[in-house]
Design an enzyme around this catalytic site. Sequence first.
Site, short mmCIF file in Angstrom:
data_model
loop_
_atom_site.label_atom_id
_atom_site.label_comp_id
_atom_site.label_asym_id
_atom_site.label_seq_id
_atom_site.Cartn_x
_atom_site.Cartn_y
_atom_site.Cartn_z
N CYS A 118 6.90 2.90 4.73
CA CYS A 118 7.21 1.50 4.46
C CYS A 118 8.13 1.32 3.27
O CYS A 118 8.65 0.22 3.05
CB CYS A 118 5.92 0.70 4.25
SG CYS A 118 4.85 0.64 5.70
N HIS A 258 6.36 -5.26 -1.20
CA HIS A 258 6.11 -4.93 0.20
C HIS A 258 4.96 -5.78 0.70
O HIS A 258 3.91 -5.88 0.06
CB HIS A 258 5.79 -3.44 0.32
CG HIS A 258 5.29 -3.02 1.67
ND1 HIS A 258 5.86 -3.46 2.85
CD2 HIS A 258 4.26 -2.20 2.03
CE1 HIS A 258 5.22 -2.92 3.87
NE2 HIS A 258 4.24 -2.17 3.40
N ASN A 288 2.28 -6.73 8.23
CA ASN A 288 3.01 -5.63 7.61
C ASN A 288 4.09 -5.16 8.58
O ASN A 288 3.80 -4.53 9.59
CB ASN A 288 2.04 -4.49 7.30
CG ASN A 288 2.71 -3.32 6.59
OD1 ASN A 288 3.92 -3.20 6.56
ND2 ASN A 288 1.90 -2.43 6.06
#
Length: 331
Positions: A118, A258, A288
Site C-alpha cells: 500500500c 494512507h 482501503n
Amino acid sequence: MRREVLNAGIVGVGVCVPDRILTNAELEHMVDTTSEWIFSRTGINERRLTGPEQATSDLATVAAGRALTNAGINPEEVDLVIVATNTPDMLMPATACMVQERLGIKKSAGAFDLAAGCTGFVHALTVGSQFIAAGSCRTVLVIGAETLSKMLNWEDRSTCVLFGDGAGAVVLRTVPEGSGILAFKLYSDGAGGPHLLIPAGGSRNPATRETLDGRLHFLQMNGREVFKFAVRVMGEAAEEVLAAAGLDKSDIDFFIPHQANIRIIEPAARRLGIPMEKVMVNVNRYGNTSTASIPLALDEAVRDGRIKSGDYVVMVGFGAGLTWGAVVIKW
C-alpha cells in the site's frame, strides 16, 4: 561542474472509482459481521468494487487521462509512466505499458510497474521525482491503481470488509525552487512480510490445484500485527520526513495518510498535533484502496480547496513488505 538538481512537483491530479458501491449493510448478508462492527473498528461505511469486465489498467487509464487533462498536458508530452499496483492485469506485460498504449503516449516513453504494498504510491512518487531531478524526464505520470476485490476471500471477514477498488494519478513536472517535493523517506522491514501477503501465484508457489483449493491466491493478513506496526510508523515517518525538509510538526498545513483505518489515522494525527480538520479522511466511503488511497484523498482535498498554494502537505503510507514511507510537498 556541479549539475543543477531540478525540483519536481505535482501539476495535475485525477481519479477513477468503479460505480458499484458495496455497503456494510450488504456485507452483513455475505459474511458473519455487522455494519456496526465494521464501522466501529475501521471507520468504513462502504467501498467501491469493479465488475467482472474491469481490470486495474481500466481504472488506471481513466485516472491518468483525467490527471493529464487537469494539468493541461497532452499525452504525447509524457516521458515516463509508473503504475504502483499490487493487482496488475497480469504478471506480464506491465500494466503501465497498457496505460501508455491506451492513452497514446509516445513509444519513446518509459513505462513500468512498481510493487511496494500500500506504500506503492509514495514509492512511485519518489522514483518519478528523481527522473525529473536528474533532468532525464520532463513529464512523469504516476498512478496508484488497485482491484483488490478480485484478490479477496469473500468468506474471510477479517479482510473482505476492509478493501475497495480505485485509481488515482498525478502528473509530475519541474516546479520553482523551494516548492514541490521537498523531502522523502522510504523504509522496509522484510521480516514482517508474512503479516500481509498473497502466498501463491508467483515463482515460490505457482498456480496448482493445491494452491487453488487452499485459497492461497487470496490476500492474507495478520490484522493485529499490521495494526500495531501501522500505528507506530505513521507518526514516526511523518516526523522524520519533516526533519529532512527542515520543517517542524507545527508547519504542517495538511496531512494525507494512507486510508486504511480511522483507528490508525487518528493516533497519527494526535502524535503530530494536527486537528482532524487538517487531515484528509475518506476511508468511510472507499475503504482501503491500497496504492490508490493517497492519490484518491489528494484529488478530493485539492478539488475541495482544502489544499492551497504554498501549503506544506505531508503524505504517509504503509503496507505489505512490510514497507512504509513519507513525502512532504510545498503545494
